[in-house]
Design a protein around this motif. Structure first.
Motif, PDB file in Angstrom:
ATOM      1  N   LEU A 298       0.869  -1.270   0.025  1.00 31.73           N
ATOM      2  CA  LEU A 298      -0.034  -0.004   0.119  1.00 31.73           C
ATOM      3  C   LEU A 298       0.878   1.288   0.017  1.00 31.73           C
ATOM      4  CD1 LEU A 298      -2.822  -0.927   2.521  1.00 31.73           C
ATOM      5  CD2 LEU A 298      -3.183  -0.304   0.384  1.00 31.73           C
ATOM      6  N   GLY A 299       2.209   1.173   0.538  1.00 29.60           N
ATOM      7  CA  GLY A 299       2.924   2.367   0.538  1.00 29.60           C
ATOM      8  C   GLY A 299       2.083   3.504   1.317  1.00 29.60           C
ATOM      9  N   SER A 300       2.305   4.824   0.712  1.00 34.16           N
ATOM     10  CA  SER A 300       2.088   6.177   1.068  1.00 34.16           C
ATOM     11  C   SER A 300       0.382   6.116   1.358  1.00 34.16           C
ATOM     12  CB  SER A 300       2.583   7.127   0.299  1.00 34.16           C
ATOM     13  OG  SER A 300       2.008   7.001  -0.937  1.00 34.16           O
ATOM     14  N   LEU A 301      -0.357   5.283   0.935  1.00 27.83           N
ATOM     15  CA  LEU A 301      -1.680   5.264   1.022  1.00 27.83           C
ATOM     16  C   LEU A 301      -2.193   4.869   2.351  1.00 27.83           C
ATOM     17  CD1 LEU A 301      -2.688   3.482  -2.244  1.00 27.83           C
ATOM     18  CD2 LEU A 301      -2.528   5.973  -1.875  1.00 27.83           C
ATOM     19  N   VAL A 302      -1.288   4.747   3.487  1.00 29.35           N
ATOM     20  CA  VAL A 302      -1.708   4.573   4.561  1.00 29.35           C
ATOM     21  C   VAL A 302      -1.167   5.380   5.535  1.00 29.35           C
ATOM     22  CG1 VAL A 302      -1.609   2.976   6.685  1.00 29.35           C
ATOM     23  CG2 VAL A 302      -1.576   1.890   4.517  1.00 29.35           C
ATOM     24  N   VAL A 308      -2.264  10.918  11.745  1.00 28.35           N
ATOM     25  CA  VAL A 308      -3.503  10.850  12.347  1.00 28.35           C
ATOM     26  C   VAL A 308      -3.672  11.856  13.379  1.00 28.35           C
ATOM     27  CG1 VAL A 308      -5.052   9.495  13.696  1.00 28.35           C
ATOM     28  CG2 VAL A 308      -4.064   8.523  11.662  1.00 28.35           C
ATOM     29  N   GLN A 309      -2.729  11.985  14.344  1.00 28.53           N
ATOM     30  CA  GLN A 309      -2.924  12.791  15.245  1.00 28.53           C
ATOM     31  C   GLN A 309      -2.649  14.395  14.902  1.00 28.53           C
ATOM     32  OE1 GLN A 309      -3.420  12.166  18.514  1.00 28.53           O
ATOM     33  NE2 GLN A 309      -3.467  10.136  17.473  1.00 28.53           N
ATOM     34  N   PHE A 310      -2.158  14.852  13.968  1.00 25.41           N
ATOM     35  CA  PHE A 310      -2.410  15.820  13.295  1.00 25.41           C
ATOM     36  C   PHE A 310      -3.297  16.417  12.829  1.00 25.41           C
ATOM     37  CE2 PHE A 310      -1.803  18.524   9.415  1.00 25.41           C
ATOM     38  CZ  PHE A 310      -1.530  19.902   9.815  1.00 25.41           C
ATOM     39  N   MET A 311      -4.066  15.474  12.000  1.00 24.14           N
ATOM     40  CA  MET A 311      -5.346  15.519  11.372  1.00 24.14           C
ATOM     41  C   MET A 311      -6.514  15.493  12.418  1.00 24.14           C
ATOM     42  SD  MET A 311      -5.352  13.113   8.223  1.00 24.14           S
ATOM     43  CE  MET A 311      -6.534  13.799   7.548  1.00 24.14           C
ATOM     44  N   VAL A 312      -6.363  14.886  13.603  1.00 25.76           N
ATOM     45  CA  VAL A 312      -7.402  14.819  14.667  1.00 25.76           C
ATOM     46  C   VAL A 312      -7.391  16.155  15.545  1.00 25.76           C
ATOM     47  CG1 VAL A 312      -8.034  13.711  16.889  1.00 25.76           C
ATOM     48  CG2 VAL A 312      -7.634  12.305  15.013  1.00 25.76           C
ATOM     49  N   GLY A 313      -6.179  16.764  15.764  1.00 27.92           N
ATOM     50  CA  GLY A 313      -5.873  17.839  16.449  1.00 27.92           C
ATOM     51  C   GLY A 313      -5.810  19.189  15.717  1.00 27.92           C
ATOM     52  N   SER A 319      -4.408  20.267   3.713  1.00 20.84           N
ATOM     53  CA  SER A 319      -4.205  20.218   2.304  1.00 20.84           C
ATOM     54  C   SER A 319      -2.850  19.828   2.111  1.00 20.84           C
ATOM     55  CB  SER A 319      -4.507  21.420   1.761  1.00 20.84           C
ATOM     56  OG  SER A 319      -3.401  22.342   2.424  1.00 20.84           O
ATOM     57  N   ASP A 320      -1.792  19.479   3.054  1.00 13.73           N
ATOM     58  CA  ASP A 320      -0.439  19.234   2.942  1.00 13.73           C
ATOM     59  C   ASP A 320      -0.360  17.543   3.008  1.00 13.73           C
ATOM     60  OD1 ASP A 320      -1.114  19.584   5.791  1.00 13.73           O
ATOM     61  OD2 ASP A 320       0.914  19.554   6.220  1.00 13.73           O
ATOM     62  N   ILE A 321      -1.417  17.032   3.436  1.00 16.85           N
ATOM     63  CA  ILE A 321      -1.505  15.431   3.514  1.00 16.85           C
ATOM     64  C   ILE A 321      -2.197  15.011   2.150  1.00 16.85           C
ATOM     65  CG2 ILE A 321      -2.605  13.614   4.850  1.00 16.85           C
ATOM     66  CD1 ILE A 321      -2.280  14.948   7.328  1.00 16.85           C
ATOM     67  N   GLY A 322      -1.708  14.263   1.686  1.00 19.00           N
ATOM     68  CA  GLY A 322      -1.983  13.790   0.139  1.00 19.00           C
ATOM     69  C   GLY A 322      -2.934  12.673   0.400  1.00 19.00           C
ATOM     70  N   VAL A 343     -12.327  14.007   6.140  1.00 18.32           N
ATOM     71  CA  VAL A 343     -12.638  13.286   4.810  1.00 18.32           C
ATOM     72  C   VAL A 343     -14.005  14.092   4.334  1.00 18.32           C
ATOM     73  CG1 VAL A 343     -13.503  11.421   3.444  1.00 18.32           C
ATOM     74  CG2 VAL A 343     -11.708  11.347   5.102  1.00 18.32           C
ATOM     75  N   GLN A 344     -14.970  14.305   5.146  1.00 18.17           N
ATOM     76  CA  GLN A 344     -16.088  15.152   4.563  1.00 18.17           C
ATOM     77  C   GLN A 344     -15.963  16.574   4.152  1.00 18.17           C
ATOM     78  OE1 GLN A 344     -17.703  12.272   4.091  1.00 18.17           O
ATOM     79  NE2 GLN A 344     -19.563  13.152   4.208  1.00 18.17           N
ATOM     80  N   ASP A 345     -15.051  17.405   4.899  1.00 18.09           N
ATOM     81  CA  ASP A 345     -14.617  18.474   4.652  1.00 18.09           C
ATOM     82  C   ASP A 345     -13.880  18.793   3.546  1.00 18.09           C
ATOM     83  OD1 ASP A 345     -15.838  19.270   6.933  1.00 18.09           O
ATOM     84  OD2 ASP A 345     -14.268  19.555   8.348  1.00 18.09           O
ATOM     85  N   ARG A 346     -12.769  17.888   3.323  1.00 20.85           N
ATOM     86  CA  ARG A 346     -11.899  17.966   1.960  1.00 20.85           C
ATOM     87  C   ARG A 346     -12.497  17.515   0.922  1.00 20.85           C
ATOM     88  NH1 ARG A 346      -6.646  14.649   3.410  1.00 20.85           N
ATOM     89  NH2 ARG A 346      -6.180  15.365   1.428  1.00 20.85           N
ATOM     90  N   ARG A 347     -13.699  16.713   0.841  1.00 26.42           N
ATOM     91  CA  ARG A 347     -14.294  16.464  -0.500  1.00 26.42           C
ATOM     92  C   ARG A 347     -15.043  17.418  -1.165  1.00 26.42           C
ATOM     93  NH1 ARG A 347     -14.227  11.514  -1.964  1.00 26.42           N
ATOM     94  NH2 ARG A 347     -16.228  11.526  -3.399  1.00 26.42           N
ATOM     95  N   PRO A 348     -14.979  17.648  -2.553  1.00 25.89           N
ATOM     96  CA  PRO A 348     -15.692  18.810  -3.283  1.00 25.89           C
ATOM     97  C   PRO A 348     -17.129  18.928  -3.011  1.00 25.89           C
ATOM     98  CG  PRO A 348     -14.736  17.489  -4.625  1.00 25.89           C
ATOM     99  CD  PRO A 348     -14.340  17.020  -3.596  1.00 25.89           C
TER     100      PRO A 348
END
Length: 350
Positions: A298-302, A308-313, A319-322, A343-348
């Protein structure tokens, strides 16, 4: 991202010969080391085939059920009187379901199942929770009531214990082969994992193929893992249980994506192979090797735990997380809810 596999198209003779030689060397040294590529990456030999309109109809169906023993329906490895205590049929004979998700869950993890239903379990994919049997009549009644409400539990007649996880994994393969043969992909995961289901569906349809694949095991693989013999280890395995010193390459079991032909090949091998209780090793390692299958990383897809801690906090849009498909295991319900909101906030907007 994973590259779509192309077998030598447009390559001059000498680079093609070099690539072939590299693949042969990698396969020869596979059990001893990994073959490094540029900047420390790993060269992955083509190991799966994407189905496209030109080849989808020329391949045999993925579930040749006639090759199984007549008693197969009531057999689960060495359990000769197997049946489903609870069952559901969400596929309804569909031949166009892109993704089926089977979640390993413990009977008491009611809140974890509810969290998945409220977050990444929603959408055009199908999600079922796999359980074993319980000894408490009250617990069984609670599961039956939960199933009457949500219609998404599959329970097998083997005790739901830690050393019975291989039964649960193989039961999931069995259920897929018998009751959802039209699914293009199967994801096996756990109830403490975050699945970015909108991105995963896009990934399957666009980066892989909406028609499906063959010989695909997409996961986070482990190579050259030593068998633990210490009595202090949760994962201790005796020499009688597993005589070898090193496991074959296998997948971290919290997120494994299978193509349907692989489901059948692994299931058939499981039905005629002696039971081993560490399901990740047994199913995606030993049985995969017997079926001549290899894993695709899977590589960078995980997401990492730090991401996780950055995104949660954080309150920004990250946008810097692909693009990512999975969070790591052992997430709390709060973390899963927060990741789903991100995820919901990032989706167009549609």
């Amino acid at each position: 991202m994973l590259e779509k596999r192309r077998y030598g198209a447009g390559l001059p003779a000498s680079p093609l010969l070099a690539a072939f030689f590299t693949a042969v060397v990698c396969l020869f040294l596979w059990r001893l080391s990994s073959c490094p590529g540029p900047q420390g990456t790993q060269l992955v030999a083509p190991s799966y085939l994407l189905l496209l309109p030109g080849n989808a109809t020329s391949l045999p169906p993925p579930y040749p059920m006639h090759k199984l023993a007549p008693s197969d329906r009531t057999t689960l490895i060495d359990v000769k009187d197997f049946s489903f205590q609870l069952n559901n049929f969400p596929c309804n004979g569909s031949s166009s379901l892109l993704l089926l998700v089977l979640v390993h869950s413990a009977p008491g993890n009611v809140d974890k199942r509810r969290t998945i239903r409220e977050t990444w379990g929603r959408g055009s994919h199908r999600v079922l929770f796999l359980l074993g049997a319980v000894e408490s009549p009250a617990t069984q009644e609670a599961l039956e009531e939960e199933n009457r409400t949500y219609r998404d539990l599959v329970q097998g007649r083997f005790l739901d214990t830690y050393r019975n996880m291989t039964y649960k994994h193989v039961m999931g393969l069995k259920w897929t082969a018998y009751y959802c043969p039209g699914a293009r992909y199967l994801l096996k995961t756990d109830d403490d994992v975050f699945v970015n289901s909108p991105a995963l569906l896009d990934f399957l349809a666009q980066d892989l193929s909406p028609w499906g694949a063959r010989r695909l095991i997409l996961c986070e693989p482990f190579a050259f893992a030593y068998v633990k013999r210490s009595y202090r280890s949760k994962w201790r395995v005796s020499p009688r249980e597993y005589p070898g010193r090193v496991y074959p390459s296998y997948c971290a079991g919290w997120a494994v994506l299978y193509s349907p032909d692989v489901v059948f090949l692994l299931y058939r091998e499981a039905q005629r192979t002696e039971y081993f209780w560490i399901d990740d090793v047994h199913v995606t390692g030993t049985l995969a090797a017997r079926a001549n299958l290899t894993q695709t990383p899977l590589g960078s897809l995980v997401l990492s735990s730090e991401q996780v801690q950055f995104m949660v906090g954080s309150r920004d849009n990250h946008s810097d997380i692909g693009v990512f498909l999975f969070g790591p295991p052992n997430l709390s319900r709060t973390e899963i809810h927060r990741l789903w909101q991100v995820v919901q906030d990032r989706r167009p907007a549609s």
